[in-house]
Enzyme design. Structure first.
Site, PDB file in Angstrom:
ATOM      1  N   ASN A   1      97.734 131.294 139.700  1.00  0.00           N
ATOM      2  CA  ASN A   1      98.430 130.541 138.657  1.00  0.00           C
ATOM      3  C   ASN A   1      97.745 130.855 137.331  1.00  0.00           C
ATOM      4  O   ASN A   1      96.632 130.415 137.088  1.00  0.00           O
ATOM      5  CB  ASN A   1      98.325 129.040 138.993  1.00  0.00           C
ATOM      6  CG  ASN A   1      98.799 128.155 137.849  1.00  0.00           C
ATOM      7  OD1 ASN A   1      99.473 128.616 136.926  1.00  0.00           O
ATOM      8  ND2 ASN A   1      98.449 126.877 137.928  1.00  0.00           N
ATOM      9  N   TRP A   2      98.435 131.613 136.512  1.00  0.00           N
ATOM     10  CA  TRP A   2      97.823 132.049 135.249  1.00  0.00           C
ATOM     11  C   TRP A   2      97.877 130.984 134.159  1.00  0.00           C
ATOM     12  O   TRP A   2      97.318 131.179 133.076  1.00  0.00           O
ATOM     13  CB  TRP A   2      98.500 133.335 134.756  1.00  0.00           C
ATOM     14  CG  TRP A   2      98.005 134.555 135.459  1.00  0.00           C
ATOM     15  CD1 TRP A   2      97.086 134.605 136.483  1.00  0.00           C
ATOM     16  CD2 TRP A   2      98.390 135.908 135.206  1.00  0.00           C
ATOM     17  NE1 TRP A   2      96.887 135.910 136.870  1.00  0.00           N
ATOM     18  CE2 TRP A   2      97.680 136.729 136.100  1.00  0.00           C
ATOM     19  CE3 TRP A   2      99.284 136.517 134.305  1.00  0.00           C
ATOM     20  CZ2 TRP A   2      97.818 138.120 136.115  1.00  0.00           C
ATOM     21  CZ3 TRP A   2      99.430 137.886 134.319  1.00  0.00           C
ATOM     22  CH2 TRP A   2      98.696 138.686 135.217  1.00  0.00           C
ATOM     23  N   LYS A   3      98.595 129.891 134.386  1.00  0.00           N
ATOM     24  CA  LYS A   3      98.717 128.845 133.361  1.00  0.00           C
ATOM     25  C   LYS A   3      99.143 129.489 132.031  1.00  0.00           C
ATOM     26  O   LYS A   3      99.928 130.435 132.046  1.00  0.00           O
ATOM     27  CB  LYS A   3      97.405 128.062 133.243  1.00  0.00           C
ATOM     28  CG  LYS A   3      96.911 127.623 134.630  1.00  0.00           C
ATOM     29  CD  LYS A   3      95.827 126.606 134.618  1.00  0.00           C
ATOM     30  CE  LYS A   3      95.494 126.243 136.054  1.00  0.00           C
ATOM     31  NZ  LYS A   3      94.570 125.137 136.177  1.00  0.00           N
TER      32      LYS A   3
ATOM     33  N   HIS B   1     102.848 120.991 139.441  1.00  0.00           N
ATOM     34  CA  HIS B   1     101.402 121.176 139.265  1.00  0.00           C
ATOM     35  C   HIS B   1     100.826 119.929 138.584  1.00  0.00           C
ATOM     36  O   HIS B   1     101.514 119.298 137.777  1.00  0.00           O
ATOM     37  CB  HIS B   1     101.149 122.420 138.410  1.00  0.00           C
ATOM     38  CG  HIS B   1      99.703 122.785 138.343  1.00  0.00           C
ATOM     39  ND1 HIS B   1      98.846 122.183 137.448  1.00  0.00           N
ATOM     40  CD2 HIS B   1      98.961 123.630 139.079  1.00  0.00           C
ATOM     41  CE1 HIS B   1      97.629 122.673 137.638  1.00  0.00           C
ATOM     42  NE2 HIS B   1      97.669 123.546 138.625  1.00  0.00           N
TER      43      HIS B   1
ATOM     44  N   GLU C   1      98.951 119.564 136.171  1.00  0.00           N
ATOM     45  CA  GLU C   1      99.032 119.595 134.703  1.00  0.00           C
ATOM     46  C   GLU C   1     100.439 119.235 134.224  1.00  0.00           C
ATOM     47  O   GLU C   1     100.602 118.625 133.160  1.00  0.00           O
ATOM     48  CB  GLU C   1      98.584 120.977 134.190  1.00  0.00           C
ATOM     49  CG  GLU C   1      97.071 121.135 134.326  1.00  0.00           C
ATOM     50  CD  GLU C   1      96.591 122.551 134.611  1.00  0.00           C
ATOM     51  OE1 GLU C   1      97.339 123.515 134.355  1.00  0.00           O
ATOM     52  OE2 GLU C   1      95.451 122.681 135.105  1.00  0.00           O
TER      53      GLU C   1
ATOM     54  N   GLU D   1      95.911 120.243 145.743  1.00  0.00           N
ATOM     55  CA  GLU D   1      94.999 120.507 144.638  1.00  0.00           C
ATOM     56  C   GLU D   1      94.404 119.192 144.131  1.00  0.00           C
ATOM     57  O   GLU D   1      95.035 118.495 143.321  1.00  0.00           O
ATOM     58  CB  GLU D   1      95.733 121.205 143.495  1.00  0.00           C
ATOM     59  CG  GLU D   1      96.288 122.560 143.879  1.00  0.00           C
ATOM     60  CD  GLU D   1      96.434 123.472 142.673  1.00  0.00           C
ATOM     61  OE1 GLU D   1      95.996 124.629 142.761  1.00  0.00           O
ATOM     62  OE2 GLU D   1      96.965 123.031 141.635  1.00  0.00           O
TER      63      GLU D   1
ATOM     64  N   GLY E   1      89.664 123.544 137.618  1.00  0.00           N
ATOM     65  CA  GLY E   1      89.050 124.026 136.382  1.00  0.00           C
ATOM     66  C   GLY E   1      87.702 123.389 136.076  1.00  0.00           C
ATOM     67  O   GLY E   1      87.189 123.502 134.974  1.00  0.00           O
TER      68      GLY E   1
ATOM     69  N   SER F   1      89.201 125.342 141.768  1.00  0.00           N
ATOM     70  CA  SER F   1      87.959 126.113 141.660  1.00  0.00           C
ATOM     71  C   SER F   1      87.707 127.057 142.836  1.00  0.00           C
ATOM     72  O   SER F   1      86.571 127.218 143.278  1.00  0.00           O
ATOM     73  CB  SER F   1      86.765 125.173 141.443  1.00  0.00           C
ATOM     74  OG  SER F   1      86.922 124.463 140.220  1.00  0.00           O
TER      75      SER F   1
ATOM     76  N   GLY G   1      93.534 129.328 139.944  1.00  0.00           N
ATOM     77  CA  GLY G   1      93.755 129.364 138.498  1.00  0.00           C
ATOM     78  C   GLY G   1      92.832 130.379 137.842  1.00  0.00           C
ATOM     79  O   GLY G   1      93.084 131.582 137.844  1.00  0.00           O
ATOM     80  N   GLY G   2      91.732 129.886 137.301  1.00  0.00           N
ATOM     81  CA  GLY G   2      90.805 130.714 136.529  1.00  0.00           C
ATOM     82  C   GLY G   2      90.443 132.051 137.166  1.00  0.00           C
ATOM     83  O   GLY G   2      90.476 133.099 136.495  1.00  0.00           O
TER      84      GLY G   2
HETATM   85  P1  PGA Z   1      91.390 126.549 139.039  1.00  0.00           P
HETATM   86  O1  PGA Z   1      92.926 126.043 138.960  1.00  0.00           O
HETATM   87  O2  PGA Z   1      91.327 127.567 140.154  1.00  0.00           O
HETATM   88  O3  PGA Z   1      91.097 127.130 137.692  1.00  0.00           O
HETATM   89  O4  PGA Z   1      90.564 125.342 139.362  1.00  0.00           O
HETATM   90  C1  PGA Z   1      93.701 125.860 140.108  1.00  0.00           C
HETATM   91  C2  PGA Z   1      95.095 125.414 139.734  1.00  0.00           C
HETATM   92  O5  PGA Z   1      95.231 124.611 138.788  1.00  0.00           O
HETATM   93  O6  PGA Z   1      96.093 125.848 140.338  1.00  0.00           O
END
Ligand code: PGA
Length: 244
Positions: free
Chosen positions: A4-6, A90, A92, A162, A168, A208, A229-230
């Protein structure tokens, strides 16, 4: 194995990523690999992965097919450009854009109608976990977003657990914490859709995930994949997660 590149990367950076990433995961057997870039870079990502074993997903959609909904993108629009997957609800989106279990359900139905494969996110906030409410929250999210689906639609979704406190933050849920939550979600699925459907459900862990912890997480029988994500932003780090 989903990335997930956000809200990161422009079109040029998108193409540069796949130039390195595609060869690094070429021939990886028995794994589905998905990257979800921001809307505007989906065409570049689809073009850069054509003929490879990497598929592209959106990070959101709106449930109507078309209409006066300024700023929104529909499921058929995503499908028409070669997008195969979509992340839904998600944390967010829930936190910053007021999405609910009810809108999650509408988005899942719209995604499936357009032939997209939804990755539906659930997970508790830190206060929920500390207050001993993790299962209450997961049950509410499951009952509101997923349980109303008919069985044939349920069979086509992927769920991502999640925990919001692990996203993050560098704080990964221990494999045991993740496996317990996955087992709870699978129990919810069993009570609503029966044993076989629940066993067949794929549940990803997200929060993470890094090259250093992917193997330990994936060793848990309850964890069927990861949503990253990251660590999905760099071709070598996401490739090493895919090849855990
Ligand atoms: P993260 O994000 O790996 O940066 O913790 C995961 C996500 O929000 O899908």
């Amino acid at each position: 194995m989903a990335g997930n590149w956000k809200m990161y990367k422009n079109a040029e950076e998108t193409s540069a990523f796949f130039e390195k990433f595609n060869p690094a995961v070429k021939g990886t057997a028995g794994r589905e690999i998905v990257i979800c870039p921001p809307f505007v870079n989906l065409p570049a990502a689809v073009a850069a992965t054509r003929g490879s074993n990497v598929e592209i997903g959106g990070q959101n959609l709106y449930w109507e097919k078309e209409g006066a909904f300024t700023g929104e993108v529909s499921a058929p629009m995503l499908a028409a450009i070669g997008v195969r997957w979509v992340i839904i609800a998600h944390s967010e989106r829930r936190q910053f854009f007021h999405e609910t279990d009810e809108t999650a359900n509408k988005k899942i139905v719209a995604a499936l109608a357009a032939g997209l494969k939804p990755i539906v996110c659930v997970g508790e906030m830190l206060a929920d976990r500390e207050g001993g409410n993790t299962e209450t929250v997961l049950e509410r999210q499951f009952k509101g977003g997923i349980a109303p689906l008919p069985a044939d639609q349920f069979a086509r979704i992927v769920v991502a657990y999640e925990p919001v406190w692990a996203i993050g933050t560098g704080k990964t849920a221990t494999p045991q914490i993740a496996a317990e939550a996955h087992a709870f979600i699978r129990d919810q699925a069993r009570s609503r859709f029966g044993h076989d459907a629940a066993q067949a459900l794929r549940i990803l862990y997200g929060g993470s995930v890094k090259p250093e912890n992917a193997k330990e997480l994936m060793a848990q029988e309850e964890i069927d994949g990861v949503l990253v994500g990251g660590a999905s932003l760099k071709p070598d780090s996401f490739a090493s997660i895919v090849n855990y």
